[in-house]
Design a protein around this motif. Structure first.
Motif, mmCIF file in Angstrom:
data_model
loop_
_atom_site.group_PDB
_atom_site.id
_atom_site.type_symbol
_atom_site.label_atom_id
_atom_site.label_comp_id
_atom_site.label_asym_id
_atom_site.label_seq_id
_atom_site.Cartn_x
_atom_site.Cartn_y
_atom_site.Cartn_z
ATOM 1 N N VAL A 1 0.821 -1.001 -0.119
ATOM 2 C CA VAL A 1 -0.232 0.068 -0.172
ATOM 3 C C VAL A 1 0.848 1.231 0.186
ATOM 4 O O VAL A 1 1.389 1.762 1.004
ATOM 5 C CB VAL A 1 -0.874 0.090 1.145
ATOM 6 C CG1 VAL A 1 -2.142 1.381 1.146
ATOM 7 C CG2 VAL A 1 -1.640 -1.389 1.217
ATOM 8 N N LYS A 2 0.904 1.868 -1.166
ATOM 9 C CA LYS A 2 1.904 3.011 -1.298
ATOM 10 C C LYS A 2 0.977 4.339 -1.397
ATOM 11 O O LYS A 2 0.043 4.234 -1.526
ATOM 12 C CB LYS A 2 2.618 2.731 -2.862
ATOM 13 C CG LYS A 2 3.754 1.612 -2.646
ATOM 14 C CD LYS A 2 4.157 1.440 -3.988
ATOM 15 C CE LYS A 2 5.299 0.243 -3.790
ATOM 16 N NZ LYS A 2 5.765 -0.348 -5.232
ATOM 17 N N GLY A 3 1.904 5.015 -1.231
ATOM 18 C CA GLY A 3 1.346 6.755 -1.349
ATOM 19 C C GLY A 3 0.474 7.075 -0.517
ATOM 20 O O GLY A 3 0.363 6.554 0.717
ATOM 21 N N LYS A 4 -0.527 7.761 -0.821
ATOM 22 C CA LYS A 4 -1.584 8.402 -0.070
ATOM 23 C C LYS A 4 -2.900 7.174 0.156
ATOM 24 O O LYS A 4 -3.135 6.391 -0.974
ATOM 25 C CB LYS A 4 -2.208 9.514 -0.595
ATOM 26 C CG LYS A 4 -0.927 10.742 -0.556
ATOM 27 C CD LYS A 4 -1.698 12.146 -0.942
ATOM 28 C CE LYS A 4 -0.798 13.111 -1.135
ATOM 29 N NZ LYS A 4 -1.330 14.442 -1.154
ATOM 30 N N THR A 5 -3.600 7.492 0.931
ATOM 31 C CA THR A 5 -4.613 6.526 1.149
ATOM 32 C C THR A 5 -5.802 7.157 0.121
ATOM 33 O O THR A 5 -6.736 6.187 -0.186
ATOM 34 C CB THR A 5 -5.553 6.616 2.413
ATOM 35 O OG1 THR A 5 -5.780 7.817 2.908
ATOM 36 C CG2 THR A 5 -4.299 6.118 3.549
ATOM 37 N N THR A 6 -5.886 8.327 -0.252
ATOM 38 C CA THR A 6 -6.732 8.795 -1.282
ATOM 39 C C THR A 6 -6.281 8.460 -2.814
ATOM 40 O O THR A 6 -7.071 8.710 -3.769
ATOM 41 C CB THR A 6 -6.856 10.283 -1.155
ATOM 42 O OG1 THR A 6 -5.847 10.973 -1.020
ATOM 43 C CG2 THR A 6 -7.909 10.763 -0.065
ATOM 44 N N ASP A 7 -5.277 7.954 -2.818
ATOM 45 C CA ASP A 7 -4.775 7.608 -4.317
ATOM 46 C C ASP A 7 -5.438 6.426 -4.908
ATOM 47 O O ASP A 7 -5.831 5.316 -4.400
ATOM 48 C CB ASP A 7 -3.313 7.226 -4.298
ATOM 49 C CG ASP A 7 -2.447 8.419 -4.029
ATOM 50 O OD1 ASP A 7 -2.985 9.461 -4.152
ATOM 51 O OD2 ASP A 7 -1.169 8.258 -3.837
#
Lengths: 439, 354
Positions: B318-324
């Motif tokens: 799970v990379k980056g932002k949670t909204t990605d």
């Protein structure tokens, strides 16, 4: 909050009652104000290009110099002789820098070096020019030159930020109530400058004093609306505010969706610059916190030494304190109180020193669920511990605005935000190394 | 005047502390234990009721002694170490996964090994990769299988001589005589002491979710995935009522207990919302695989411990932002669900179970 994502935020205790009900006092006693010190370095760390030299007599409003990089003129806040240069700690750059010492003559002779414009006739270009020449910067704390924002095209709405989400601070709130008309005039000028059709003043719900003050005058300004937003920190962060008002996201700047965001006090400064030809020479700052004897809002010349303001508020309680240049969520603790008031300073918070012991990370993910930038702070913290730079890149560390909410919510009392600062530093060093290796 | 330095922020939430969360969690566990004691008294008899009380006491004392000895060996303040190790939570969860027939000897060995090899060797609370209570349960299941099988039936159902999980035929889902979904829900049957009342566990799960002590994403993902997988298996096997088949699966065999108290252990599960959902889904797939196609009658604990080991990998995905890429993420979850259903049905047919 969604099932897979979170836009974060949470209600935090505001402690605004310490200063909210009190009248703004103005510091006039020459002894209480003392000498004025003007840093000869701007916030980006570069030296000013100076117009005047030591020994010159300056008046209130005399241009002292201009910053390098972005063009921002600096003005003398008082009248008197420039008696010398002194090294002092600077709160913006975090290091000691040269300051001009102005022996305040307390005559307040004024130099009117800037052009004044007529409210009804001033053109879009003239407003932007006046804002630029008066050195108006974002007064919410960031200090970004305001005229740059007005270079953007296709602006539909001006969003005025009166949320003041940092605990303890109340200057925006009190100034909106005290100078409502000036603010509304400023907003009208900003709309004209950007050719925006509409303006929205946003503040946190429950602030009936601001609401009443604005509603009293708003009929004369048909294109200005008010919008109350939820009292969830960080309500005043640009992205959070734009999302709460428009339900829209943007890549880098709000102008991408046709919005310019400015602080409420910036609007007042715009009105004064354009209509009266006045740069920012004084500032109302909140002095509050648990470890100050008489918390209050106090009007002082820009360049006043903070220790003088603390004295005017009855001094410190206790022997060991944190002195913060701003509110308690984002501001740095200062090493002494000999730094000066900057034009973008909203206040100073003084808190009792306390040590908080951390427990091991529970990995509960509360930080992830509260991050207003939708990041995963716990994952960043773990990647920092493992020195995993690839993972830090993946986690978009540089989107962090250091609002402090991850540390705030952590049930194990871990300084999560500090880990993220470390992560940013690690990536910076790695990038510099990679650059050096290429050469 | 001394100016002190510390990184921002300087304001902290006063609402929640890890100590408070763990204390409240253990109070909920004590309530579940209390319900188990009451049920065993009224439905099975005085001996079983008393045994249920003593089981918990033995586990708590053994956990306390383990903590004290550890603190003395590593030269830490005994009380502080005990308060910060949360071994009492491990002890309560562990003992609630055991049936009333277990020997005290097995309880002591299980909890001591769980704390030592599940927690202390990794650096104590917060650093353990797998659920220590789960590890203890596995040790007991593998080492003392005689002590925990052959569970006597209820007084009113004296002929049943095994737990419902071993009595139930997982491939057709037909309940033994006298059992109904309602009886399973209320918990009037033999099993591990904490698992038997789905109703109690449902209330506990809702309470823990509202109080933000356990993440409902994990609970719901685990139970809903288990239901969906078995619903489709029921359809594939041609059972009389696939819906009832799915419900049966989530009502019995400690699945609800695992969902509320073991899948939700934050230390050993992913931190991101997406990761939590994948974790629950994976644990559900393995639980059903072990139940229906495996050699063991039950798979809840095994599946959770196995997924614990995958937690770092899930976190890493799970990379980056949670909204990605929300749409893409839902796609991945859906694909994994389809895969879980497919594997479970495929293995059941290939293995000749169905």
């Amino acid at each position: 909050m969604g099932i897979l994502f979170s836009r974060g935020g949470c209600h935090i205790q505001g402690h605004k009652e310490l200063t909210h009900g009190k009248k703004i006092i103005t510091l006039t006693d020459p002894k209480a104000i003392g000498k004025i010190y003007i840093p000869l370095v701007s916030g980006n760390g570069k030296e000013l290009l100076l117009d005047i030299k030591e020994g010159d007599y300056v008046k209130k409003g005399t241009r002292i110099g201009v910053s390098q990089g972005f063009y921002v003129p600096v003005f003398s806040p008082v009248s008197g002789f420039v008696s010398g240069t002194e090294k002092r700690f600077n709160s913006l750059t975090g290091r000691p820098v040269d300051h001009y010492v102005i022996d305040n003559a307390f005559k307040y002779e004024t130099e009117e070096s800037l052009k004044k414009y007529d409210y009804d006739k001033v053109s879009s270009e003239e407003i932007v020019e006046a804002i630029k020449e008066a050195g108006i910067v974002g007064l919410g704390g960031a200090g970004f030159p305001t005229y740059i924002k007005y270079g953007a095209k296709n602006i539909k709405t001006i969003l005025i930020n009166a949320c003041e989400c940092e605990p303890y601070l109340t200057t925006d709130n009190l100034m909106v109530v005290e100078e409502t008309e000036t603010m509304l005039k400023g907003i009208s000028l900003m709309m004209r400058a950007s050719q925006a059709k509409k303006a929205i003043i946003a503040f946190k719900e429950g602030h009936s004093d601001m609401k009443e003050a604005i509603l009293k005058y708003i009929d004369s300004y048909p294109n200005i609306e008010i919008k109350e937003v939820k009292d969830r920190y960080p309500a005043g962060w640009e992205r959070t505010l734009v999302w709460n008002v428009f339900k829209k996201e943007y890549e880098n700047l709000p102008s991408e969706i046709g919005v310019i965001v400015n602080n409420a006090q910036t609007a007042m400064a715009v009105a004064k610059a354009v209509l009266e030809g006045k740069p920012i020479t004084e500032r109302v700052v909140t002095v509050s916190g648990t470890a100050i004897k008489e918390p209050q809002n106090i009007r002082v010349p820009v360049g006043t030494v903070v220790s003088k303001i603390i004295e005017a508020c009855g001094g410190y309680k206790g022997e060991q304190v944190f002195l913060l240049a701003g509110g308690p969520m984002c501001s740095k603790a200062q090493m002494n109180d000999q730094f000066v008031v900057e034009k973008q300073s909203g206040g100073y918070t003084v808190l009792f020193f306390e040590e908080i012991e951390a427990e091991p990370c529970l990995r509960c993910g509360a930080c992830t669920l509260h991050c207003p930038a939708s990041l995963q702070p716990v994952e960043i913290k773990e990647a920092v511990e493992k020195k995993d730079e690839k993972r830090l890149q993946d986690l978009k560390v540089n989107s962090c605005i250091e609002c402090g909410l991850c540390t705030f919510v952590c049930p194990s009392r871990i300084m999560v935000t500090e880990s993220i600062r470390k992560a940013k530093l690690m990536l910076k060093i790695a990038a510099a190394k990679a650059k050096a290796a290429k050469k | 005047m001394k100016f002190r330095i510390k990184p921002a922020p300087f304001q902290r939430s006063t609402k929640r502390t890890t100590k408070g969360i763990m204390l409240e969690l253990s109070l909920v566990l004590v309530v579940v234990w209390f319900v188990a004691i009451l049920m065993n008294y009224t439905l099975m008899g005085e001996a079983e009721g008393t045994k249920t009380i003593l089981m918990g006491d033995v586990a708590l004392v053994a956990a306390f002694v383990t903590d004290v000895v550890t603190a003395l060996i590593i030269k830490k303040n005994v009380w502080q170490y005990f308060v910060g190790s949360y071994s009492y939570v491990t002890a309560l969860i562990f003992v609630l996964t055991l049936p009333v027939t277990v020997s005290y000897y097995a309880i002591v060995v299980g909890i001591v090994l769980a704390i030592v090899f599940g927690k202390i060797v990794f650096g104590g609370f917060g650093y353990n990769p797998i659920n220590p209570a789960g590890l203890g349960r596995i040790i007991v299941a593998l080492s003392f299988s005689l002590a925990i099988t052959g569970v006597p039936g209820l007084v009113s159902d004296a002929t049943t001589s095994a737990t419902i999980t071993s009595a139930l035929n997982w491939k057709d889902g037909i309940l033994p005589d006298g059992f109904s979904l309602g009886r399973l829900f209320l918990g009037n049957y033999a099993g591990a002491i904490g698992e038997t009342s789905a109703l109690t566990l449902l209330i506990a799960g809702i309470y823990l979710s509202i109080r933000k002590i356990a993440d409902p994403r994990l609970m719901v993902s685990y139970t809903v995935s288990a239901f969906l997988i078995t619903l489709f298996m029921g359809l594939a096997f041609g059972v009389a009522n696939p819906f009832v088949y799915g419900i049966t699966h989530i009502l019995v065999g400690g699945l609800a207990f695992g969902a509320v108290f073991m899948v939700t252990d934050p230390v050993t599960t992913p931190t991101s919302p997406m990761g939590k959902i994948i974790f629950g889904l994976g644990a559900a797939a393995i639980t059903i695989l072990i139940r229906v196609s495996g050699a063991l009658p039950e798979g809840v604990v095994f599946s959770i411990v196995f997924m614990n080991l995958l937690t770092p990998i899930i976190d890493g995905l799970v990379k980056g932002k949670t909204t990605d890429k929300i749409g893409q993420r839902w796609g991945v979850i859906l694909a994994l669900l389809v895969l879980a259903i497919g594997i479970n049905i495929g293995v059941a047919f290939l293995g000749g179970v169905a």
